[in-house]
Each structure stands twice: as structure tokens, then as C-alpha cells.
Scaffold this motif. Structure first.
Motif, PDB file in Angstrom:
ATOM      1  N   LEU A 121       0.836  -1.202   0.000  1.00 34.45           N
ATOM      2  CA  LEU A 121       0.000   0.000   0.000  1.00 34.45           C
ATOM      3  C   LEU A 121       0.875   1.257   0.000  1.00 34.45           C
ATOM      4  O   LEU A 121       2.034   1.228   0.394  1.00 34.45           O
ATOM      5  CB  LEU A 121      -0.919   0.009   1.226  1.00 34.45           C
ATOM      6  N   ASN A 122       0.285   2.370  -0.418  1.00 34.88           N
ATOM      7  CA  ASN A 122       1.017   3.633  -0.457  1.00 34.88           C
ATOM      8  C   ASN A 122       1.075   4.220   0.948  1.00 34.88           C
ATOM      9  O   ASN A 122       0.268   5.080   1.316  1.00 34.88           O
ATOM     10  CB  ASN A 122       0.334   4.597  -1.428  1.00 34.88           C
ATOM     11  N   HIS A 123       2.034   3.772   1.741  1.00 37.12           N
ATOM     12  CA  HIS A 123       2.108   4.182   3.155  1.00 37.12           C
ATOM     13  C   HIS A 123       2.760   5.539   3.358  1.00 37.12           C
ATOM     14  O   HIS A 123       2.675   6.111   4.455  1.00 37.12           O
ATOM     15  CB  HIS A 123       2.865   3.126   3.965  1.00 37.12           C
ATOM     16  N   GLN A 124       3.440   6.062   2.351  1.00 40.29           N
ATOM     17  CA  GLN A 124       4.087   7.382   2.425  1.00 40.29           C
ATOM     18  C   GLN A 124       5.073   7.486   3.582  1.00 40.29           C
ATOM     19  O   GLN A 124       5.345   8.578   4.081  1.00 40.29           O
ATOM     20  CB  GLN A 124       3.037   8.496   2.545  1.00 40.29           C
ATOM     21  N   GLY A 125       5.576   6.353   4.031  1.00 37.40           N
ATOM     22  CA  GLY A 125       6.599   6.371   5.069  1.00 37.40           C
ATOM     23  C   GLY A 125       6.080   6.365   6.488  1.00 37.40           C
ATOM     24  O   GLY A 125       6.873   6.383   7.434  1.00 37.40           O
ATOM     25  N   LEU A 126       4.762   6.335   6.698  1.00 33.13           N
ATOM     26  CA  LEU A 126       4.190   6.298   8.051  1.00 33.13           C
ATOM     27  C   LEU A 126       3.194   5.144   8.157  1.00 33.13           C
ATOM     28  O   LEU A 126       2.274   5.029   7.332  1.00 33.13           O
ATOM     29  CB  LEU A 126       3.476   7.606   8.386  1.00 33.13           C
ATOM     30  N   VAL A 127       3.361   4.311   9.183  1.00 27.26           N
ATOM     31  CA  VAL A 127       2.453   3.190   9.447  1.00 27.26           C
ATOM     32  C   VAL A 127       2.184   3.153  10.946  1.00 27.26           C
ATOM     33  O   VAL A 127       3.114   3.130  11.753  1.00 27.26           O
ATOM     34  CB  VAL A 127       3.061   1.850   8.983  1.00 27.26           C
ATOM     35  N   LEU A 128       0.905   3.138  11.310  1.00 30.30           N
ATOM     36  CA  LEU A 128       0.506   3.113  12.719  1.00 30.30           C
ATOM     37  C   LEU A 128      -0.146   1.772  13.022  1.00 30.30           C
ATOM     38  O   LEU A 128      -1.081   1.359  12.336  1.00 30.30           O
ATOM     39  CB  LEU A 128      -0.473   4.246  13.012  1.00 30.30           C
ATOM     40  N   GLN A 129       0.354   1.102  14.055  1.00 28.73           N
ATOM     41  CA  GLN A 129      -0.226  -0.186  14.447  1.00 28.73           C
ATOM     42  C   GLN A 129      -1.238   0.014  15.570  1.00 28.73           C
ATOM     43  O   GLN A 129      -0.921   0.571  16.626  1.00 28.73           O
ATOM     44  CB  GLN A 129       0.860  -1.153  14.900  1.00 28.73           C
ATOM     45  N   VAL A 130      -2.472  -0.396  15.299  1.00 31.65           N
ATOM     46  CA  VAL A 130      -3.563  -0.316  16.280  1.00 31.65           C
ATOM     47  C   VAL A 130      -3.670  -1.676  16.964  1.00 31.65           C
ATOM     48  O   VAL A 130      -3.799  -2.705  16.292  1.00 31.65           O
ATOM     49  CB  VAL A 130      -4.890   0.038  15.587  1.00 31.65           C
ATOM     50  N   PRO A 131      -3.604  -1.732  18.287  1.00 36.70           N
ATOM     51  CA  PRO A 131      -3.606  -3.025  18.981  1.00 36.70           C
ATOM     52  C   PRO A 131      -4.950  -3.723  18.867  1.00 36.70           C
ATOM     53  O   PRO A 131      -5.972  -3.092  18.573  1.00 36.70           O
ATOM     54  CB  PRO A 131      -3.304  -2.643  20.437  1.00 36.70           C
ATOM     55  N   PRO A 132      -4.991  -5.030  19.095  1.00 32.96           N
ATOM     56  CA  PRO A 132      -6.260  -5.769  19.038  1.00 32.96           C
ATOM     57  C   PRO A 132      -7.263  -5.215  20.050  1.00 32.96           C
ATOM     58  O   PRO A 132      -6.902  -4.871  21.170  1.00 32.96           O
ATOM     59  CB  PRO A 132      -5.852  -7.202  19.398  1.00 32.96           C
ATOM     60  N   TYR A 133      -8.526  -5.118  19.609  1.00 39.92           N
ATOM     61  CA  TYR A 133      -9.589  -4.636  20.495  1.00 39.92           C
ATOM     62  C   TYR A 133     -10.044  -5.763  21.417  1.00 39.92           C
ATOM     63  O   TYR A 133     -10.252  -6.895  20.974  1.00 39.92           O
ATOM     64  CB  TYR A 133     -10.768  -4.120  19.669  1.00 39.92           C
ATOM     65  N   GLU A 134     -10.200  -5.454  22.679  1.00 40.34           N
ATOM     66  CA  GLU A 134     -10.658  -6.438  23.668  1.00 40.34           C
ATOM     67  C   GLU A 134     -12.184  -6.392  23.751  1.00 40.34           C
ATOM     68  O   GLU A 134     -12.765  -5.494  24.362  1.00 40.34           O
ATOM     69  CB  GLU A 134     -10.057  -6.117  25.043  1.00 40.34           C
ATOM     70  N   TYR A 135     -12.830  -7.361  23.091  1.00 39.11           N
ATOM     71  CA  TYR A 135     -14.298  -7.405  23.122  1.00 39.11           C
ATOM     72  C   TYR A 135     -14.785  -7.950  24.459  1.00 39.11           C
ATOM     73  O   TYR A 135     -14.161  -8.815  25.066  1.00 39.11           O
ATOM     74  CB  TYR A 135     -14.823  -8.296  21.997  1.00 39.11           C
ATOM     75  N   ALA A 136     -15.940  -7.429  24.882  1.00 39.32           N
ATOM     76  CA  ALA A 136     -16.599  -7.952  26.079  1.00 39.32           C
ATOM     77  C   ALA A 136     -17.435  -9.174  25.684  1.00 39.32           C
ATOM     78  O   ALA A 136     -17.603  -9.485  24.504  1.00 39.32           O
ATOM     79  CB  ALA A 136     -17.490  -6.877  26.694  1.00 39.32           C
ATOM     80  N   HIS A 137     -17.947  -9.884  26.680  1.00 37.85           N
ATOM     81  CA  HIS A 137     -18.930 -10.941  26.451  1.00 37.85           C
ATOM     82  C   HIS A 137     -20.318 -10.317  26.522  1.00 37.85           C
ATOM     83  O   HIS A 137     -20.558  -9.397  27.311  1.00 37.85           O
ATOM     84  CB  HIS A 137     -18.796 -12.054  27.485  1.00 37.85           C
ATOM     85  N   ALA A 138     -21.254 -10.822  25.729  1.00 42.11           N
ATOM     86  CA  ALA A 138     -22.586 -10.222  25.671  1.00 42.11           C
ATOM     87  C   ALA A 138     -23.258 -10.199  27.042  1.00 42.11           C
ATOM     88  O   ALA A 138     -23.930  -9.223  27.416  1.00 42.11           O
ATOM     89  CB  ALA A 138     -23.446 -10.983  24.663  1.00 42.11           C
ATOM     90  N   GLU A 139     -23.059 -11.282  27.826  1.00 46.64           N
ATOM     91  CA  GLU A 139     -23.709 -11.320  29.152  1.00 46.64           C
ATOM     92  C   GLU A 139     -23.092 -10.328  30.132  1.00 46.64           C
ATOM     93  O   GLU A 139     -23.720  -9.948  31.129  1.00 46.64           O
ATOM     94  CB  GLU A 139     -23.654 -12.738  29.735  1.00 46.64           C
ATOM     95  N   ASP A 140     -21.852  -9.880  29.847  1.00 50.83           N
ATOM     96  CA  ASP A 140     -21.220  -8.889  30.721  1.00 50.83           C
ATOM     97  C   ASP A 140     -21.971  -7.557  30.701  1.00 50.83           C
ATOM     98  O   ASP A 140     -21.983  -6.832  31.700  1.00 50.83           O
ATOM     99  CB  ASP A 140     -19.769  -8.645  30.302  1.00 50.83           C
TER     100      ASP A 140
END
Length: 312
Positions: A132-151
Motif C-alpha cells: 500500500l502507499n504508506h508514504q513512510g508512516l504506518v501506525l499499528q492499532v492493537p487488538p480490540y478487547e471485546y466484552a462478552h454479551a452477558e457482561d
């Protein structure tokens, strides 16, 4: 003799000018970059080694976690940092042109803290981003911690409140998900449930659309939406589906006073058949202007406002 004198003389002839070299030499070069960005520094070598390791070993999601995400390009990276999207690492290409967007992104990453700065050669960034055309900058977004529906319902009951949850059925636009999260937060809801497959997840785009609400409003992921709704019904939660052909107007729905799960379908297809059959009641939003449908974010906001008004 005159010619010999000229050859032995150390004097130079008149110079027209420096071509602006002296003036440019006096200009400032900006703040000193962090150690991780200074070529030859020990921290720079360590950062480069870590960057190469990360590029070869992408993070994989498991259980209640999504996969890590990469935001690429100077403007997208700057906007993600500005809007508070969670980030773990900012990769900067070696020998990058240090323009205003690059400087601003580095400054925001330093201000927020907890974001690692790593310099990486262009081939590594090309490999990380699949060209991809990153233009020299790449930001890593950490995995999202999903809740459980019953929570979500358990937290409401623990707080002495009737649960108010929004369930999204087939909504695939992350911006709609972010808008729903924002409305749930604004009107005192307890969270959002999304399906695990064929639906939008908590990406960087959803975070941005939530305008910071995703940091305080949990999002749960359900493997089977119908089973999740059946479990809610066993807890005493009324499941209300939004549908254009609903049997009642949302303004005439006393169930919004108590424990309720509001199910919103996609703008194109609405509720899926099984989910629609699982709902206790299906309601419509009166639209005197004649519009056929509303997007999920707007529809959820209207019903959440009505629920908040009744509960107040």
C-alpha cells in the motif's frame, strides 16, 4: 612575469554570490529526534531489529480479541493519532522527508505516550502493508478487547439499573458502528453487541466515528446472534427489533422503560429472518417525510433518545 605572479597569487576573484547556501545553512532543522530515530544510536538499532521482527510476525487475534490493524499514509496516521485511536507502534521510514504531517504525527505520538517509535527501511514497510502507499508512516492499532454479551447486562444489574443494549444485525460499515457506540454512551446505554462474522468490528474507523466514546462503552461480540438474544430473553430483557413494517411505533413502546435490547438491522436488508423471529416485538420509526429507511447510526440514536426520555 605578470603571468607567473597571477599563478602564485592566493587571492580569488570576485564571487557573484553564495546561491542562498549560507542562508539555508542558518535555518533551524527542528527539534532533535528521539533516540530511536537517530541513525547509529543504540536505541535506533534495537528499534530497527524489533521492526523487522514485527513485520515478519503479524499479530493474530484469538478469543475475544480482534487482529491488530495498520493505519497507513501520512494524513490517516495523523488523524488517527489526533482523534485518540489506540496505538501501540508508529513506524517511520528511514530517511523520510520530514514534512509538516510527519512532524505533527511524531509530536502527537510523543505527547500521548506509550506509543513506540520505530524506524524501518522502506522494503519492510512495503511488506507490512502489502504494497500500500504508506508514504513512510504506518501506525499499528492493537487488538480490540471485546466484552462478552452477558457482561453488558450483568454490569447494568450490578449497578442497580435496567439494561439498555443495542444489538447490530448485519451492519458492515465501521462508521455506523462508531456512531452507535457514541449514541449508546450519550443516552446512558450499557453497550453494543455485534456478530462475530459478516459485520463491522472495532477498527480504527469505528474508533474515530465514536469520538472517544469507545473508550468508555463496551462492545461485545457474539458467535451466534440468535442464541445471544434468547439468553437475554431468559434474563428478563425485552428484545425489540426495528423494522419498517413493525407492528407499533417506537413512541408507543412502554417496554423501553425496563430492561431492553434494541436490535438494528442493516440499511439495505433490515433484520435477518431468524433474528426478526426472535424479537419479542418489532417497531417502526415514524417518518412523515417519506424516507424509506435510516442508517443504523441514526435509527439507533432515535430509539435510544426515546428510551432515555422515558427512563428520566
Amino acid at each position: 612575469m605578470a603571468a607567473n605572479n597571477r599563478r602564485m597569487s592566493g587571492k580569488k576573484g570576485a564571487q557573484i554570490g553564495s546561491g542562498g547556501k549560507r542562508r539555508r545553512g542558518l535555518e533551524g532543522k527542528g527539534p532533535t529526534p528521539p533516540a530511536e530515530m537517530r541513525k547509529g544510536h543504540v536505541k535506533n538499532r534495537v528499534a530497527n531489529a524489533k521492526a523487522r521482527q514485527t513485520a515478519r510476525r503479524p499479530v493474530k487475534g484469538r478469543g475475544g480479541r480482534s487482529t491488530s490493524e495498520l493505519v497507513v499514509g501520512r494524513n490517516p496516521v495523523y488523524e488517527a493519532l489526533r482523534d485518540g485511536v489506540p496505538a501501540s507502534t508508529l513506524y517511520v521510514q528511514q530517511f523520510i522527508d520530514n514534512d509538516e504531517r510527519v512532524r505533527d504525527a511524531l509530536a502527537l505520538a510523543a505527547e500521548r505516550g506509550g506509543i513506540h517509535l520505530m524506524e524501518a527501511p522502506r522494503p519492510e514497510l512495503d511488506r507490512m502493508t502489502n504494497g500500500l502507499n504508506h508514504q513512510g508512516l504506518v501506525l499499528q492499532v492493537p487488538p480490540y478487547e471485546y466484552a462478552h454479551a452477558e457482561d453488558l447486562t450483568a454490569a447494568a444489574y450490578d449497578a442497580g439499573q435496567d439494561p439498555l443494549v443495542v444489538v447490530l444485525d448485519g451492519v458492515t460499515d465501521p462508521r455506523n458502528l462508531g456512531a452507535v457506540v457514541r449514541s449508546v454512551s450519550a443516552f446512558g446505554g450499557h453497550g453494543v453487541v455485534v456478530p462475530e462474522r459478516r459485520a463491522a468490528g472495532m477498527t480504527a474507523g469505528a474508533w474515530k466515528s465514536s469520538a472517544g466514546a469507545a473508550a468508555r462503552t463496551p462492545v461485545a461480540r457474539a458467535t451466534n446472534l440468535t442464541r445471544t438474544l434468547e439468553a437475554y430473553k431468559k434474563e428478563g430483557v425485552i428484545v425489540v427489533g426495528l423494522a419498517a413494517d413493525g407492528e407499533a411505533d417506537v413512541t408507543d413502546l412502554p417496554a423501553l422503560d425496563g430492561p431492553v435490547a434494541i436490535v438494528v438491522g442493516s440499511e439495505g436488508k433490515g433484520l435477518s429472518r431468524l433474528v426478526g423471529e426472535t424479537c419479542d416485538i418489532r417497531v417502526r420509526i415514524p417518518m412523515p417525510g417519506g424516507a424509506e429507511s435510516l442508517n443504523a447510526g441514526v435509527a439507533a440514536g432515535i430509539v435510544l433518545y426515546e428510551a432515555a426520555r422515558r427512563r428520566a
